[in-house]
Design a protein around this motif. Sequence first.
Motif, mmCIF file in Angstrom:
data_model
loop_
_atom_site.group_PDB
_atom_site.id
_atom_site.type_symbol
_atom_site.label_atom_id
_atom_site.label_comp_id
_atom_site.label_asym_id
_atom_site.label_seq_id
_atom_site.Cartn_x
_atom_site.Cartn_y
_atom_site.Cartn_z
ATOM 1 N N UNK A 70 -77.286 58.772 -56.955
ATOM 2 C CA UNK A 70 -77.494 60.220 -56.996
ATOM 3 C C UNK A 70 -77.582 60.727 -58.438
ATOM 4 N N UNK A 71 -76.798 60.122 -59.327
ATOM 5 C CA UNK A 71 -76.859 60.510 -60.730
ATOM 6 C C UNK A 71 -78.208 60.123 -61.333
ATOM 7 N N UNK A 72 -78.710 58.971 -60.955
ATOM 8 C CA UNK A 72 -80.049 58.562 -61.403
ATOM 9 C C UNK A 72 -81.084 59.613 -61.041
ATOM 10 N N UNK A 73 -81.010 60.094 -59.804
ATOM 11 C CA UNK A 73 -81.978 61.099 -59.340
ATOM 12 C C UNK A 73 -81.896 62.371 -60.184
ATOM 13 N N UNK A 74 -80.673 62.812 -60.476
ATOM 14 C CA UNK A 74 -80.489 64.039 -61.252
ATOM 15 C C UNK A 74 -81.030 63.882 -62.678
ATOM 16 N N UNK A 75 -80.694 62.772 -63.317
ATOM 17 C CA UNK A 75 -81.138 62.561 -64.702
ATOM 18 C C UNK A 75 -82.650 62.372 -64.754
ATOM 19 N N UNK A 76 -83.217 61.746 -63.736
ATOM 20 C CA UNK A 76 -84.674 61.570 -63.690
ATOM 21 C C UNK A 76 -85.364 62.934 -63.652
ATOM 22 N N UNK A 77 -84.802 63.874 -62.896
ATOM 23 C CA UNK A 77 -85.377 65.221 -62.841
ATOM 24 C C UNK A 77 -85.289 65.905 -64.197
ATOM 25 N N UNK A 78 -84.158 65.710 -64.888
ATOM 26 C CA UNK A 78 -84.009 66.308 -66.216
ATOM 27 C C UNK A 78 -85.009 65.713 -67.199
ATOM 28 N N UNK A 79 -85.236 64.420 -67.102
ATOM 29 C CA UNK A 79 -86.205 63.772 -67.987
ATOM 30 C C UNK A 79 -87.608 64.321 -67.744
ATOM 31 N N UNK A 80 -87.946 64.493 -66.478
ATOM 32 C CA UNK A 80 -89.257 65.058 -66.141
ATOM 33 C C UNK A 80 -89.387 66.480 -66.683
ATOM 34 N N UNK A 81 -88.292 67.224 -66.656
ATOM 35 C CA UNK A 81 -88.313 68.595 -67.168
ATOM 36 C C UNK A 81 -88.510 68.604 -68.687
ATOM 37 N N UNK A 82 -87.838 67.680 -69.385
ATOM 38 C CA UNK A 82 -88.001 67.591 -70.839
ATOM 39 C C UNK A 82 -89.440 67.216 -71.193
ATOM 40 N N UNK A 83 -90.002 66.284 -70.440
ATOM 41 C CA UNK A 83 -91.402 65.892 -70.667
ATOM 42 C C UNK A 83 -92.315 67.109 -70.507
ATOM 43 N N UNK A 84 -92.055 67.881 -69.451
ATOM 44 C CA UNK A 84 -92.892 69.070 -69.197
ATOM 45 C C UNK A 84 -92.775 70.067 -70.342
ATOM 46 N N UNK A 85 -91.545 70.264 -70.841
ATOM 47 C CA UNK A 85 -91.351 71.211 -71.936
ATOM 48 C C UNK A 85 -92.073 70.741 -73.195
ATOM 49 N N UNK A 86 -91.925 69.445 -73.508
ATOM 50 C CA UNK A 86 -92.529 68.930 -74.739
ATOM 51 C C UNK A 86 -94.054 68.916 -74.675
#
Length: 389
Positions: free
Chosen positions: A82-98
């Motif tokens: 479940x933690x993997x899923x949460x961090x993966x979403x955050x990584x995708x969000x950072x990619x989108x921002x950058x």
Amino acid sequence: MRVPDNLLFSIFQDQEARIKKVLSEKTLDIATGRRVRALSDDPSTTYNVIQLKSEIAQLSQHSQNRLFADTNLTYADFTLGKMEDTIKRLYAEIIRIKNSATISSDQLIAMAEGFNQSIRQLLDRVNEKLGQNYIFGGNALTVKPFDENTLNYQAGAGDFKVWISENSKVSVFLEGGRVFKTNLYVSRATFNSPTDSFSSAGSITIKIGANTYTINYGGAGEPQSIQELANYINSNLGDGIQAFVSTNPNGTYSLALSTKDLSADMEFVSITGDFSTGFDNPNILQAIKRVKDKLENGIYPDEFDLFSINRSYDIVAMRRSEVGYVLNVVKNLQPTQENLDLVLKKQKSDLEDADIPESMMEYTRYRMAYEALMRIVADQKDLTILRYI
């Protein structure tokens, strides 16, 4: 030749006592199902039975521990997933921002709330309990692993382990400080600009595994700013160390370092000069909070932020694979323990339990022998045992 009465009586007594003794034993065998009922019956067999009982009891404890480990590690694996899923979403969000050049400071501040919620979710995960014990609290079973404000680890300094076989024990409650430790390091020394010159020359000596690296800066012919220092490290030490210039939540800049190898750690042997105040080593929660704090201040995420989120995901995935490996060992032990339990109980039964069909046959045979003895005496003297009493 006529047999004397007293001799006949003596023979009759001996035979009757022997037959009655066997009949009594076989009757008890059939009634109790036990061949050995007391130590004095057969000391050697009883000793072997006691040894087998001890082995069966130990195996039973190991089996209970295995089931305990199976349950806890399965839950730890689920939580890490479940933690993997949460961090993966955050990584995708950072990619989108950058990848977007049009996001305003106000939008970054608004996005920080999503990161804040994710951190709360992650905090709940790392502080999960199974029964009364924290799964990431290590050997301090009832101490909450991570402080809700500082996100520092505060529980046991080692894993809680149990024996699952005579020669093997496994961790069932994991030390969260180790599980969620990163190999990310951010200098406490800050600079107003990546190109500001160092005020004091010095060196940083780092040990990674068997390799030791000494990085000099600030002197003649040496890097003069954190930007130059990061470039120098990546150009010359890039096989073991990655360096970044990272913006802090307050707008200043720090030197950020990480090991190239995911599973390697970094030890600072000595630091002199501007960086002598040392480096912070954030755990996964703190690394994500650093990004959240920057967004809250309207600061755009940099390459180190992207790297740290990705590295956090990789670390959780690595820890999950470690748990999965141990869990697989634990599960594969089940049929072995069950088979051994059957073997030991069979050995104990063979030594301790009576063979009921054989005992019944013996009982019948000796009963017939007793009746035959009575007939012999009656035929010889036309008497029964009652005449002698």
